[in-house]
Motif scaffolding. Structure first.
Motif: not given
Length: 88
Positions: A13, A17-18, A20-21, A24-25
């Motif tokens: 990342a 934001d990347d 956290n995404e 989550g995935a």
């Protein structure tokens, strides 16, 4: 069922934001894999023969009645009568 080939390098990342995404995935994937791992014949449509060797069958739950096993106190009971002339 074909398995997904693991990537050779983990994803990186570049910003928060990347990251956290990505978290989550990965969290969703982890939950899906744990759900699949915890399946057995009691909570899925799989046959009992597909359970692993470490899974022991559990007896069906019985509701406690508060009584002890065997003849209850105050029960009249029944006995066989003695024979006058036993056959030999």
């Amino acid at each position: 069922m074909p398995r997904n080939k693991q990537p050779t390098k983990p994803p990186v990342a570049t910003n928060l934001d990347d990251a956290n995404e990505l978290i989550g995935a990965l969290w969703d994937r982890l939950n899906d894999l744990e759900d699949r791992l915890n399946q057995n014949s009691r909570n899925s449509s799989r046959p009992p023969s597909s359970n692993g060797p470490n899974v022991t069958p559990s007896a069906p739950a019985k509701k406690p009645t508060g009584r002890k096993r065997g003849a209850q106190s105050g029960h009249k009971g029944s006995k066989r009568m003695l024979a006058d002339n036993p056959a030999t």
